[in-house]
Write a protein that holds these residues in place. Structure first.
Motif, PDB file in Angstrom:
ATOM      1  N   PHE A 107       0.835  -1.198   0.000  1.00 34.46           N
ATOM      2  CA  PHE A 107       0.000   0.000   0.000  1.00 34.46           C
ATOM      3  C   PHE A 107       0.869   1.248   0.000  1.00 34.46           C
ATOM      4  O   PHE A 107       1.775   1.403   0.815  1.00 34.46           O
ATOM      5  N   GLY A 108       0.586   2.144  -0.932  1.00 37.45           N
ATOM      6  CA  GLY A 108       1.196   3.467  -0.950  1.00 37.45           C
ATOM      7  C   GLY A 108       0.131   4.451  -1.367  1.00 37.45           C
ATOM      8  O   GLY A 108      -0.403   4.381  -2.478  1.00 37.45           O
ATOM      9  N   SER A 109      -0.222   5.370  -0.507  1.00 42.87           N
ATOM     10  CA  SER A 109      -1.400   6.213  -0.742  1.00 42.87           C
ATOM     11  C   SER A 109      -1.226   7.186  -1.895  1.00 42.87           C
ATOM     12  O   SER A 109      -2.184   7.524  -2.583  1.00 42.87           O
ATOM     13  N   ASP A 110      -0.006   7.671  -2.104  1.00 42.33           N
ATOM     14  CA  ASP A 110       0.233   8.803  -3.007  1.00 42.33           C
ATOM     15  C   ASP A 110      -0.661   9.969  -2.625  1.00 42.33           C
ATOM     16  O   ASP A 110      -1.079  10.762  -3.484  1.00 42.33           O
ATOM     17  N   SER A 111      -0.985  10.081  -1.348  1.00 44.88           N
ATOM     18  CA  SER A 111      -1.757  11.240  -0.885  1.00 44.88           C
ATOM     19  C   SER A 111      -0.952  12.493  -1.192  1.00 44.88           C
ATOM     20  O   SER A 111       0.192  12.633  -0.768  1.00 44.88           O
ATOM     21  N   ALA A 112      -1.584  13.398  -1.959  1.00 42.84           N
ATOM     22  CA  ALA A 112      -0.842  14.550  -2.494  1.00 42.84           C
ATOM     23  C   ALA A 112      -1.693  15.811  -2.353  1.00 42.84           C
ATOM     24  O   ALA A 112      -2.516  16.107  -3.232  1.00 42.84           O
ATOM     25  N   PRO A 113      -1.542  16.539  -1.260  1.00 43.85           N
ATOM     26  CA  PRO A 113      -2.412  17.694  -1.012  1.00 43.85           C
ATOM     27  C   PRO A 113      -2.066  18.905  -1.865  1.00 43.85           C
ATOM     28  O   PRO A 113      -0.903  19.227  -2.087  1.00 43.85           O
ATOM     29  N   HIS A 114      -3.126  19.557  -2.355  1.00 46.28           N
ATOM     30  CA  HIS A 114      -3.011  20.840  -3.039  1.00 46.28           C
ATOM     31  C   HIS A 114      -4.130  21.748  -2.524  1.00 46.28           C
ATOM     32  O   HIS A 114      -5.280  21.301  -2.400  1.00 46.28           O
TER      33      HIS A 114
END
Length: 332
Positions: free
Chosen positions: A234-241
């Motif tokens: 699991f790797g979210s790649d959560s990337a906030p903008h």
């Protein structure tokens, strides 16, 4: 109903810098024992000095919550001495093709010239993490890049190679051909297709790179993940903008999923009647592939409905407004 996860890990995470770092780091620290931190900042993390400063800032932003930032260096041509000095402080090098995603302009332009550095990684047993896309037609970029993965896996058979945030059925098939290759998969690529992004009104909060693909691709990812493929992590790649970078003509690529990750994953695995495999996906596979021994941390989930907030300060989280059946349970 309760669920306890031992040392859950997010193996692909964007935490940004300064005010944004302070805002989003607690979301990840509350749900995970550690995370692999991406180095594509405004000024790339491509030296040990910058890496140490960034790690210190992350730990400060976590506000005392136990969380291990597994640091990566931005790929460039490195000397052996540089890698030896950094080896005990990094989990790997992160390679971006130049200009292919956020703040990757200084990435690799000529793959014929990376062999010397990759050979050092193989020799020093330092993993190589790759954003695998070409600059071709957007729906074919990951498929076109598979030949690079094949070249790396065959030319450097002792290299631990990670295909980051895979999205296609063909990437899953390639994973089965090489024992030295692992891959991360995001929550959003397990849930959405391109139709969710552009099939009706444009949904800027679902726009990401690599872009969401077809139902066939999503089904291939789901089948491999839910069946417990041992080299899928699991790797979210959560990337906030912030809103002004998502709701604009030049919409920034990235899905901010950090607030909902473990509850949404628990719901997905429960619906597939394989909740017992969630721990493998969010912890055991990564620990085995990367040979990690994270400090002990338990994260508790309870089966109780909650509604995802519409807005998290300046950010709109993934699944905003939807009701999830699981939530993270705070314990003293």
């Amino acid at each position: 109903m309760h669920l306890t996860l031992e040392n859950p890990l997010d193996m692909h995470l964007h935490l940004r810098e300064r005010e944004m770092l302070a805002l989003v780091a607690p979301c990840s620290a509350a749900q995970f024992a550690g995370g692999v931190i991406m180095p594509n900042l405004v000024q790339p993390v491509d030296s040990l000095e910058r890496l140490r400063a960034y790690r210190a800032a992350i730990l400060d932003a976590c506000a005392g919550e136990p969380f291990t930032p597994y640091m990566t260096l931005f790929f460039r041509s490195y000397h052996r001495e540089e890698l030896l000095a950094a080896r005990d402080e990094i989990i790997g090098l992160k390679l971006y093709p130049a200009g292919i995603t956020t703040q990757s302009e200084s990435g690799v332009r000529d793959f014929d010239r990376i062999g010397d550095t990759v050979a050092l990684l193989e020799d020093l047993d330092i993993p190589l993490l790759v954003h695998g896309e070409t600059d071709g037609f957007v729906m074919e970029r990951e498929r076109e890049f598979l030949r690079v993965y094949q070249w790396l896996a065959e030319t450097f058979p002792r290299l631990r190679l990670v295909m980051e945030h895979i999205t296609t059925a063909e990437a899953v098939e390639l994973l089965d051909r090489y024992d030295n290759v692992g891959a991360t998969v995001t929550l959003h690529h397990l849930l959405i297709t391109l139709d969710d992004v552009v099939g009706g009104l444009l949904q800027p909060d679902l726009f990401c790179k690599p872009i969401a693909k077809t139902p066939r691709d999503r089904e291939a990812l789901r089948q491999a993940v839910l069946a417990g493929h041992p080299r899928l992590m699991f790797g979210s790649d959560s990337a906030p903008h912030p809103r002004h970078k998502k709701e604009c003509c030049g919409c920034a690529a990235g899905v901010f999923s950090a607030p909902v990750l473990l509850p949404a994953l628990a719901q997905l695995f429960e619906e597939a009647d394989c909740l017992e495999r969630l721990a493998d996906f969010v912890s055991h596979h990564a620990r085995r592939f990367y040979r990690l021994r994270p400090p002990h941390k338990q994260v508790h989930l309870v089966r109780a409905p909650w509604t995802v907030m519409e807005q998290y300060e300046t950010l709109r989280p993934f699944l905003a407004g939807q009701t999830l059946r699981w939530r993270v349970e705070k314990r003293p």
